[in-house]
Each structure stands twice: as structure tokens, then as C-alpha cells.
Design a protein around this motif. Structure first.
Motif, short mmCIF file in Angstrom:
data_model
loop_
_atom_site.label_atom_id
_atom_site.label_comp_id
_atom_site.label_asym_id
_atom_site.label_seq_id
_atom_site.Cartn_x
_atom_site.Cartn_y
_atom_site.Cartn_z
N ILE A 13 -4.29 -36.98 -55.12
CA ILE A 13 -4.88 -35.98 -55.99
C ILE A 13 -6.21 -35.50 -55.43
O ILE A 13 -7.00 -36.29 -54.92
CB ILE A 13 -5.12 -36.59 -57.39
N LEU A 14 -6.44 -34.20 -55.55
CA LEU A 14 -7.74 -33.61 -55.24
C LEU A 14 -8.29 -33.09 -56.54
O LEU A 14 -7.64 -32.28 -57.21
CB LEU A 14 -7.60 -32.48 -54.21
N ILE A 15 -9.49 -33.58 -56.92
CA ILE A 15 -10.14 -33.13 -58.14
C ILE A 15 -11.52 -32.59 -57.80
O ILE A 15 -12.06 -32.88 -56.73
CB ILE A 15 -10.27 -34.26 -59.20
N VAL A 16 -12.07 -31.83 -58.73
CA VAL A 16 -13.44 -31.35 -58.57
C VAL A 16 -14.20 -31.69 -59.85
O VAL A 16 -13.68 -31.53 -60.96
CB VAL A 16 -13.51 -29.84 -58.26
N ASP A 17 -15.42 -32.21 -59.68
CA ASP A 17 -16.31 -32.48 -60.81
C ASP A 17 -16.84 -31.13 -61.29
O ASP A 17 -17.47 -30.40 -60.52
CB ASP A 17 -17.45 -33.39 -60.35
N GLU A 18 -16.54 -30.77 -62.53
CA GLU A 18 -16.91 -29.44 -63.02
C GLU A 18 -18.42 -29.26 -63.17
O GLU A 18 -18.90 -28.14 -63.27
CB GLU A 18 -16.17 -29.13 -64.32
N ASP A 19 -19.18 -30.36 -63.18
CA ASP A 19 -20.64 -30.25 -63.29
C ASP A 19 -21.33 -30.12 -61.94
O ASP A 19 -22.32 -29.41 -61.81
CB ASP A 19 -21.21 -31.47 -64.03
N THR A 20 -20.80 -30.80 -60.93
CA THR A 20 -21.48 -30.83 -59.62
C THR A 20 -20.73 -30.07 -58.53
O THR A 20 -21.24 -29.91 -57.43
CB THR A 20 -21.65 -32.28 -59.14
N ASP A 21 -19.49 -29.64 -58.81
CA ASP A 21 -18.60 -28.99 -57.83
C ASP A 21 -18.24 -29.91 -56.67
O ASP A 21 -17.76 -29.46 -55.63
CB ASP A 21 -19.21 -27.69 -57.28
N GLU A 22 -18.45 -31.21 -56.82
CA GLU A 22 -18.10 -32.18 -55.78
C GLU A 22 -16.61 -32.48 -55.85
O GLU A 22 -16.08 -32.83 -56.89
CB GLU A 22 -18.90 -33.47 -56.00
N GLU A 23 -15.93 -32.31 -54.70
CA GLU A 23 -14.50 -32.59 -54.63
C GLU A 23 -14.26 -34.03 -54.18
O GLU A 23 -14.98 -34.55 -53.34
CB GLU A 23 -13.80 -31.62 -53.66
N THR A 24 -13.24 -34.64 -54.76
CA THR A 24 -12.87 -36.01 -54.44
C THR A 24 -11.36 -36.09 -54.31
O THR A 24 -10.63 -35.51 -55.12
CB THR A 24 -13.32 -36.98 -55.56
N SER A 25 -10.90 -36.83 -53.31
CA SER A 25 -9.47 -37.01 -53.09
C SER A 25 -9.16 -38.50 -53.13
O SER A 25 -9.91 -39.31 -52.59
CB SER A 25 -9.08 -36.43 -51.73
N PHE A 26 -8.06 -38.86 -53.77
CA PHE A 26 -7.66 -40.26 -53.83
C PHE A 26 -6.18 -40.35 -54.17
O PHE A 26 -5.56 -39.36 -54.57
CB PHE A 26 -8.48 -41.04 -54.87
N THR A 27 -5.63 -41.56 -54.01
CA THR A 27 -4.23 -41.83 -54.33
C THR A 27 -4.19 -42.89 -55.43
O THR A 27 -4.93 -43.87 -55.39
CB THR A 27 -3.48 -42.33 -53.08
N ILE A 28 -3.30 -42.70 -56.40
CA ILE A 28 -3.12 -43.68 -57.48
C ILE A 28 -2.12 -44.73 -57.02
O ILE A 28 -0.98 -44.41 -56.67
CB ILE A 28 -2.64 -43.00 -58.77
N VAL A 29 -2.57 -45.98 -57.00
CA VAL A 29 -1.76 -47.10 -56.50
C VAL A 29 -1.77 -48.25 -57.50
O VAL A 29 -2.46 -48.19 -58.52
CB VAL A 29 -2.30 -47.60 -55.13
N GLY A 30 -1.02 -49.29 -57.19
CA GLY A 30 -1.01 -50.48 -58.03
C GLY A 30 -2.33 -51.23 -57.96
O GLY A 30 -3.14 -51.04 -57.05
N HIS A 31 -2.53 -52.10 -58.92
CA HIS A 31 -3.79 -52.85 -59.04
C HIS A 31 -4.16 -53.58 -57.75
O HIS A 31 -5.31 -53.54 -57.32
CB HIS A 31 -3.67 -53.84 -60.20
N TYR A 32 -3.18 -54.23 -57.11
CA TYR A 32 -3.48 -55.05 -55.94
C TYR A 32 -3.72 -54.23 -54.68
O TYR A 32 -4.28 -54.72 -53.71
CB TYR A 32 -2.38 -56.09 -55.71
N GLU A 33 -3.29 -52.99 -54.68
CA GLU A 33 -3.48 -52.12 -53.50
C GLU A 33 -4.78 -51.32 -53.58
O GLU A 33 -5.19 -50.70 -52.62
CB GLU A 33 -2.31 -51.14 -53.39
N ALA A 34 -5.41 -51.31 -54.75
CA ALA A 34 -6.60 -50.48 -54.97
C ALA A 34 -7.71 -50.83 -53.98
O ALA A 34 -7.98 -52.00 -53.72
CB ALA A 34 -7.09 -50.64 -56.40
N ASN A 35 -8.33 -49.80 -53.42
CA ASN A 35 -9.45 -49.96 -52.49
C ASN A 35 -10.21 -48.64 -52.50
O ASN A 35 -9.83 -47.69 -51.82
CB ASN A 35 -8.94 -50.29 -51.09
N ALA A 36 -11.27 -48.58 -53.29
CA ALA A 36 -12.03 -47.34 -53.47
C ALA A 36 -12.54 -46.79 -52.14
O ALA A 36 -12.58 -45.58 -51.94
CB ALA A 36 -13.18 -47.56 -54.44
#
Length: 79
Positions: A13-36
Motif C-alpha cells: 500500500i502507498l498512503i499519504v498523510d493528509e496533514d504533511t503530504d508525506e508518502e509511506t509505502s508498506f506491506t501488510i503481513v502476519g504478526h511474526y513477519e512484521a518489520n517496520a
């Protein structure tokens, strides 16, 4: 899943913070695979829970340690 614009488990997913216009990309995974640091967030994370079921151009509000944030979904991809 290919071509879907709805957020589900495994979505990149690519999202944008509507307050700062900062874009962030990440993937939604299982709990054990999570790594920010690698852009992998847990399905149970507040941001992921807010995004599940939403689609491109939807806006979501998420409670964060910095307060309430509003994000718009720009892209949803499935590898």
C-alpha cells in the motif's frame, strides 16, 4: 487479488498523510513477519486494521502516538 484496489492481507500500500503530504509505502503481513524497518506492518497494527477493506482514494483516521492522523490510500498492489 491482482488488480484489486481493496486493501487485504498481503497488500502493498502507498498512503499519504493528509496533514504533511508525506508518502509511506508498506506491506501488510502476519504478526511474526512484521518489520517496520523493512516496510512490513502487522495485520494487527492500528494502521493496518484501519486500512483493511478500504480502497484507493479512501481516507482513514488512525490514532497514533502523535494524535489522530488522516491518510489517503494512493495505491494498492499485490505481488
Amino acid at each position: 487479488f491482482a488488480g484489486s484496489d481493496t486493501v487485504k492481507f498481503g497488500a502493498k500500500i502507498l498512503i499519504v498523510d493528509e496533514d504533511t503530504d508525506e508518502e509511506t509505502s508498506f506491506t501488510i503481513v502476519g504478526h511474526y513477519e512484521a518489520n517496520a524497518d523493512k516496510g512490513l506492518i502487522s495485520l494487527n497494527a492500528p494502521l493496518a486494521r484501519a486500512l483493511i477493506g478500504k480502497a484507493v482514494e479512501d481516507s482513514v483516521e488512525v490514532k497514533t502516538p502523535q494524535g489522530l492522523r488522516t491518510y489517503e490510500i494512493l495505491e494498492v498492489n499485490y505481488a
